[in-house]
Design an enzyme around this catalytic site. Structure first.
Site, short mmCIF file in Angstrom:
data_model
loop_
_atom_site.label_atom_id
_atom_site.label_comp_id
_atom_site.label_asym_id
_atom_site.label_seq_id
_atom_site.Cartn_x
_atom_site.Cartn_y
_atom_site.Cartn_z
N ASP A 10 -2.41 -5.77 9.08
CA ASP A 10 -1.82 -4.62 9.43
C ASP A 10 -1.45 -3.78 8.48
O ASP A 10 -1.56 -4.03 7.44
CB ASP A 10 -0.54 -5.35 10.36
CG ASP A 10 0.26 -3.89 10.89
OD1 ASP A 10 -0.07 -3.09 11.52
OD2 ASP A 10 1.39 -4.02 10.44
N ASP A 12 1.12 -0.66 9.14
CA ASP A 12 2.76 -0.03 8.98
C ASP A 12 3.50 -1.27 8.87
O ASP A 12 3.78 -2.21 9.96
CB ASP A 12 2.94 0.85 10.11
CG ASP A 12 1.97 2.04 10.10
OD1 ASP A 12 1.96 2.71 9.08
OD2 ASP A 12 1.22 2.34 11.20
C1 XBP Z 1 2.44 0.73 14.08
C2 XBP Z 1 2.91 1.65 14.88
C3 XBP Z 1 2.30 3.13 14.86
C4 XBP Z 1 3.01 3.84 13.88
C5 XBP Z 1 2.73 5.47 14.32
O1 XBP Z 1 2.49 -0.36 14.39
O2 XBP Z 1 3.49 1.23 15.93
O3 XBP Z 1 2.76 3.57 16.06
O4 XBP Z 1 4.65 3.83 14.04
O5 XBP Z 1 1.65 5.65 14.19
P1 XBP Z 1 1.49 -1.71 14.07
P2 XBP Z 1 0.68 6.74 15.24
O6 XBP Z 1 2.07 -1.80 12.43
O7 XBP Z 1 1.84 -2.91 14.71
O8 XBP Z 1 0.30 -1.22 13.74
O9 XBP Z 1 1.86 7.88 15.13
O10 XBP Z 1 -0.38 7.21 14.12
O11 XBP Z 1 0.20 6.29 16.27
MG MG Z 2 3.27 -3.49 11.45
#
Ligand code: XBP
Ligand code: MG
Length: 256
Positions: A10, A12
């Site tokens: 993953d 973020d």
């Molecule tokens: C990541 C997210 C994303 C980011 C924003 O979740 O929830 O929405 O916060 O990204 P994960 P975008 O780590 O579970 O993938 O604005 O580019 O959608």
């Molecule tokens: Mg995440």
């Protein structure tokens, strides 16, 4: 056959703590540019993380925290425009190297590369954002370390749906039993497990520390590095001080 064959990350919260000081700031800048008086505080953003995906998160905000907003006729286009502006701000934050990788991430990526273990990404954020983060934190060309980058809208249903992991596994022609997923959130864990991945290692952060991770193989504060030990929170502890391949291999099917 050697296990694991691949590590799927993953982005973020897992590769880097991007939510509070990256995505949140970028959303607020996009709102301000558009003349909106919306400000997503650190606390409110924690509530908005209930929904993954930036466009989905803006809609969730309007539905649950800003019902009085006078919506434009074409709400989808309005949200898409805001989100494009947000992505530009996020990429410019990354270009300023605003967010470092979490401890142990680069170490484990390098170790896996040396061992010939395949690498991939399964994330909800956009591919541009993934590249901007990787370009700003790893050596030039490091985006190519990841054979498959599953990102954003390539699947209709974002995490906790399993779709992005299934998409990545299909492109890698890899069975879910042969891979390890790295996640930071309950939504991410659910997505990986839903795609049939048995071994999921979680590194929590301030936004996710209180979530339920009973289905994880193990949970840590970080992967650990030379100067910061990995603190086990749940599951088998590593013999050494860090989450490395020697530890990961003990979690494989032959050992269980
Ligand atoms: C990541 C997210 C994303 C980011 C924003 O979740 O929830 O929405 O916060 O990204 P994960 P975008 O780590 O579970 O993938 O604005 O580019 O959608
Ligand atoms: Mg995440």
């Amino acid at each position: 056959m050697a296990w694991p064959r691949a590590l799927i990350f993953d982005v973020d919260g897992t590769l880097a703590d991007t939510e509070r000081d990256g995505h949140r700031i970028a959303f607020n800048r996009a709102f301000s540019d558009a003349g909106l008086d919306w400000v997503w505080s650190v606390d409110l953003y924690g509530k908005l993380l209930a929904v993954t995906g930036g466009k989905e998160r803006i809609r969730y905000f309007l539905e649950n925290f800003n019902q009085g907003f006078d919506r434009p006729n074409d709400l989808d286009a309005f949200i898409a425009d805001l989100h494009r502006a947000k992505t530009r701000h996020y990429m410019s934050l990354m270009q300023q190297r605003a967010i470092p990788l979490r401890p142990g991430v680069e170490r484990l990526l390098e170790e896996a590369r040396m061992a010939g273990i395949r690498l991939a990404i399964a994330t909800t954020t956009t591919a541009e954002n993934v590249k901007a983060l990787v370009d700003s934190t790893l050596p030039a060309g490091a985006i190519d370390w990841f054979e498959v980058v599953g990102a954003g809208d390539v699947v209709p249903n974002k995490k906790p749906a399993p779709d992005i992991y299934t998409w990545v596994l299909e492109r890698m022609r890899q069975s879910p039993h042969q891979v390890v997923a790295f996640e930071d959130s309950a939504h991410g864990l659910e997505a990986a497990k839903g795609a049939g991945i048995e071994c999921v290692l979680v590194t929590v952060n301030n936004y996710t520390a209180g979530q339920g991770f009973d289905a994880a193989t193990a949970v840590f504060d970080t992967l650990g590095d030379e100067d910061s030990k990995a603190r086990p929170i749940f599951g088998p502890a590593p013999g050494g001080d860090v989450v490395d391949l020697a530890y990961i291999r003990t979690l494989g099917p032959q050992e269980r």
